[in-house]
Design an enzyme around this catalytic site. Structure first.
Site, short mmCIF file in Angstrom:
data_model
loop_
_atom_site.label_atom_id
_atom_site.label_comp_id
_atom_site.label_asym_id
_atom_site.label_seq_id
_atom_site.Cartn_x
_atom_site.Cartn_y
_atom_site.Cartn_z
N ASP A 176 0.86 -1.19 0.00
CA ASP A 176 0.00 0.00 0.00
C ASP A 176 0.89 1.23 0.00
O ASP A 176 2.12 1.12 -0.11
CB ASP A 176 -0.96 -0.02 1.21
CG ASP A 176 -2.30 0.61 0.85
OD1 ASP A 176 -2.30 1.80 0.50
OD2 ASP A 176 -3.33 -0.10 0.89
N HIS A 230 -2.67 3.54 -4.46
CA HIS A 230 -2.12 2.92 -3.23
C HIS A 230 -0.71 2.40 -3.48
O HIS A 230 -0.35 1.31 -3.05
CB HIS A 230 -3.03 1.78 -2.75
CG HIS A 230 -4.33 2.26 -2.17
ND1 HIS A 230 -4.50 2.55 -0.83
CD2 HIS A 230 -5.53 2.52 -2.75
CE1 HIS A 230 -5.76 2.94 -0.61
NE2 HIS A 230 -6.39 2.95 -1.76
N GLU A 294 -9.74 3.29 -5.28
CA GLU A 294 -9.30 4.60 -4.82
C GLU A 294 -8.08 5.09 -5.61
O GLU A 294 -6.99 5.22 -5.07
CB GLU A 294 -8.98 4.54 -3.32
CG GLU A 294 -10.21 4.29 -2.48
CD GLU A 294 -9.92 4.15 -1.00
OE1 GLU A 294 -10.76 4.61 -0.20
OE2 GLU A 294 -8.88 3.59 -0.64
C1 ACM Z 1 -10.78 -0.29 0.48
O1 ACM Z 1 -11.45 -0.06 1.48
N1 ACM Z 1 -9.70 0.45 0.22
C2 ACM Z 1 -11.10 -1.35 -0.45
#
Ligand code: ACM
Length: 501
Positions: A176, A230, A294
């Site tokens: 991440d 991410h 995201e």
């Molecule tokens: C998420 O909550 N980033 C999938």
């Protein structure tokens, strides 16, 4: 009337019969071909507390048998008959026998779960007739080891706890913005730089050992490598993979979504494929997760390289690069014989051959199923275990968000009754997510996971919504979790293991 056994998850069919069968030092196993793994698991699980050796003998009273003709049991179902003179555990496939072993373990006195010898207990189980087949084939738990690293010893114990509940997928969120935990020989800086914050990184042999440990318990470890968002830890290690290679970045040191995303030039796709090839070597799972959620597109809008890519591919604009990117990498997984898996935010944002995890709204699961996706339901309002379990002021500080209480987890049907049969057929199952921004210690992670994972297991395995029955069984099951030292409460030190950035 004898009390029926308090099993979690509840079996599909259970009949309690008179009498008990007692395991003692002389009890032997009859192990049919293909049942060796189940026999070994039974011994491994029972020996620490009971000291039972359970040797193999051709006429042992505890029979473990595979019968491929029992097709109604599927891959993971089993039949278990306990009589006063013996035990018969049967399944069509080895994973069914592994599930049956966990039932046998729950039928024993709770002290059988101790990790040290216990004396003075009669190791007996009630006579029963059980036929047990899971409703869903994907019964999972996602653990974020990127935000706060957890050593492999924790993961092995976590796998053991999942297996007790017949959960069968451990989804490891390995990378991440705030950390990269997956060793990649061709790219050592990923773990040298990205492994520093909040812990460290795994070795290949640790992960291979974990995969084996899990398989011996009927659990598949599904790896996740996040892209194209991410990805700040990647860019701290290899800035040339970003949209502004001139810019030196650190690993993102705050929580929340970061604007920095991977670039879309050829080197980036080569990098993703190279990393995934090493991931495929370590993880034999049919599915491989490549994140996808995201993904802010501001950097692509500003990048001449990205705009050139848009023109060359005839895309509608930089926002469409997200789907294009997932397609490029998803194809690589397909070509390698795996199924790409991604988070979906609408149910319609990924190529149809992706298996998707709708995490925002339950309705997105239905949208995705209608589009032909296979679906693993992961809606945050009922499966996010980083959210508080109650509104009590005594809950430890954590992820701000809606309360996800036990009842919400238990009550959410992964494929609600009003969905069509075709939509329902595309739902592989469900899983719970434990994001760890606010979870710095092992005790805190287990506290958040249980008993909510018990409720998820019940929902995913039995498909029944017997809340009162579940609560009653959970009262007894809690003593199992106590014996396994899963914390019911947290001491201040187990919450404050480390400062959050
Ligand atoms: C998420 O909550 N980033 C999938």
């Amino acid at each position: 009337m004898p009390v029926p056994p308090q099993l979690v998850p509840h079996p599909t069919q259970l009949t309690l019969l008179p009498g008990r069968f007692t395991f003692d030092a002389a009890t032997a196993l009859t192990i049919a071909p293909g049942a060796e793994g189940a026999a070994e698991l039974l011994r491994t699980l029972l020996r620490p507390a009971t000291g039972l050796r359970l040797p193999s003998r051709s006429d042992g009273p505890v029979v473990l048998a595979l019968d491929p003709a029992l097709t109604g049991l599927g891959d993971e179902g089993y039949g278990l008959t306990v009589g006063p003179e013996g035990v018969l555990l049967r399944a069509a496939r080895p994973r069914g026998l592994l599930a049956g072993v966990q039932t046998l373990r729950q039928l024993l006195p709770v002290q059988a779960l101790h990790d040290e010898p216990v004396r003075g207990v009669e190791w007996s189980v009630p006579c029963v007739q059980i036929t047990d087949v899971p409703r869903f084939s994907w019964r999972g738990a996602m653990l974020d080891v990127a935000r706060h690293f957890r050593p492999v010893s924790f993961l092995r114990r976590y796998v053991d706890l999942l297996a007790l509940h017949k959960l069968n997928v451990l989804h490891l969120h390995l990378t991440d913005d705030q950390g990269w935990r997956m060793p990649v020989a061709a790219r050592p800086r990923l773990t040298e730089i990205g492994g520093l914050p909040h812990g460290g990184a795994y070795t290949r042999s640790e992960l291979a050992g974990l995969v084996r440990h899990a398989a011996e318990r009927g659990i598949t470890v599904v790896p996740e490598i996040e892209m194209p968002g991410h990805a700040r830890a990647v860019l701290a290690a290899y800035p040339e993979l970003g949209n502004r290679p001139d810019r030196a970045l650190g690993v993102w040191d705050r929580w929340g979504v970061c604007d920095t995303v991977l670039g879309v030039h050829d080197e980036v796709l080569d990098f993703c494929r190279e990393v995934l090839d090493e991931v495929l070597d370590v993880f034999p799972s049919p599915h491989v997760h490549i994140g996808g959620e995201e993904c802010p597109t501001a950097e692509w809008h500003a990048s001449p390289v990205a705009r050139r890519r848009v023109a060359e591919q005839g895309l509608d604009g930089p926002d469409a690069l997200h789907g294009w990117f997932m397609e490029q990498v998803g194809r690589h997984l397909l070509d390698a014989g795996r199924r790409p898996l991604g988070w979906t935010e609408t149910g319609a944002d990924l190529p149809p051959y992706f298996t998707v995890m709708p995490w925002r709204d339950t309705a997105h699961g239905r949208t995705a199923a209608r589009r032909g996706h296979q679906v693993v339901m992961a809606p945050h309002r009922s499966t996010y275990l980083d959210y508080p379990q109650s509104a009590s002021p005594h809950e430890p500080p954590g992820q701000p968000g809606a309360v996800v209480d036990l009842r919400a987890v238990h009550g959410t049907d992964p494929a609600p009754a009003h969905w069509s049969p075709a939509e329902t057929a595309r739902v592989l199952g469900t899983q719970a997510q434990l994001w760890t921004e606010y979870v710095p210690t092992a005790a805190h992670a287990e506290y958040l996971a249980f008993p909510r994972l018990c409720a998820l297991a019940e929902t995913a395995w039995t498909g029944r919504r017997d809340w009162a029955g579940f609560q009653a069984r959970l009262r007894h099951h809690r003593t199992r979790l106590d014996t396994l030292r899963v914390p019911r409460r947290l001491s201040p030190t187990s919450v404050q293991g480390e400062e959050s950035p």
